[in-house]
Scaffold this motif. Structure first.
Motif, PDB file in Angstrom:
ATOM      1  N   MET A   1     -27.503 -40.530  -5.236  1.00  0.00           N
ATOM      2  CA  MET A   1     -28.714 -39.860  -5.633  1.00  0.00           C
ATOM      3  C   MET A   1     -29.874 -40.827  -5.455  1.00  0.00           C
ATOM      4  N   VAL A   2     -30.957 -40.356  -4.902  1.00  0.00           N
ATOM      5  CA  VAL A   2     -32.168 -41.149  -4.709  1.00  0.00           C
ATOM      6  C   VAL A   2     -33.278 -40.481  -5.490  1.00  0.00           C
ATOM      7  N   GLU A   3     -34.013 -41.272  -6.269  1.00  0.00           N
ATOM      8  CA  GLU A   3     -35.130 -40.755  -7.052  1.00  0.00           C
ATOM      9  C   GLU A   3     -36.372 -41.530  -6.664  1.00  0.00           C
ATOM     10  N   LEU A   4     -37.409 -40.842  -6.221  1.00  0.00           N
ATOM     11  CA  LEU A   4     -38.674 -41.462  -5.874  1.00  0.00           C
ATOM     12  C   LEU A   4     -39.695 -41.034  -6.908  1.00  0.00           C
ATOM     13  N   ASN A   5     -40.398 -41.997  -7.486  1.00  0.00           N
ATOM     14  CA  ASN A   5     -41.360 -41.698  -8.538  1.00  0.00           C
ATOM     15  C   ASN A   5     -42.774 -42.009  -8.099  1.00  0.00           C
TER      16      ASN A   5
ATOM     17  N   ILE B   1     -31.921 -45.776  -6.967  1.00  0.00           N
ATOM     18  CA  ILE B   1     -30.770 -45.266  -6.232  1.00  0.00           C
ATOM     19  C   ILE B   1     -29.541 -45.392  -7.108  1.00  0.00           C
ATOM     20  N   TYR B   2     -28.807 -44.286  -7.241  1.00  0.00           N
ATOM     21  CA  TYR B   2     -27.607 -44.224  -8.066  1.00  0.00           C
ATOM     22  C   TYR B   2     -26.394 -44.014  -7.181  1.00  0.00           C
TER      23      TYR B   2
ATOM     24  N   GLY C   1     -23.146 -42.134 -11.008  1.00  0.00           N
ATOM     25  CA  GLY C   1     -24.345 -42.129 -11.832  1.00  0.00           C
ATOM     26  C   GLY C   1     -24.836 -43.515 -12.214  1.00  0.00           C
ATOM     27  N   LYS C   2     -24.173 -44.553 -11.733  1.00  0.00           N
ATOM     28  CA  LYS C   2     -24.573 -45.932 -12.034  1.00  0.00           C
ATOM     29  C   LYS C   2     -25.780 -46.308 -11.168  1.00  0.00           C
ATOM     30  N   LEU C   3     -26.818 -46.870 -11.806  1.00  0.00           N
ATOM     31  CA  LEU C   3     -27.999 -47.319 -11.091  1.00  0.00           C
ATOM     32  C   LEU C   3     -27.632 -48.551 -10.267  1.00  0.00           C
TER      33      LEU C   3
END
Length: 59
Positions: free
Chosen positions: A1-5, A44-45, A49-51
């Motif tokens: 999973m990629v999270e962009l803020n 990025i996880y 679910g681990k960062l």
């Protein structure tokens, strides 16, 4: 999973969405993330679910 803020538009066109490209998939050693907007942070996880990557200054 990629999270962009906190994506900041690189242009003033407000009709664009917060989309980005991530490749290759699956990743082996290196990957590329591209966006028309400035990426201020990246999380990025792994699949559990681990960062695994946290960047707040993207060059």
């Amino acid at each position: 999973m990629v999270e962009l803020n906190n994506l900041i538009p690189a242009t003033s066109n407000k009709t664009k969405t917060n989309s980005f490209n991530f490749y290759p998939n699956p990743v082996q050693d290196n990957f590329t993330i591209s966006s028309e907007k400035i990426i201020k942070s990246l999380l990025i996880y792994d699949i559990s679910g681990k960062l695994i990557i946290s960047k707040t200054s993207i060059d």
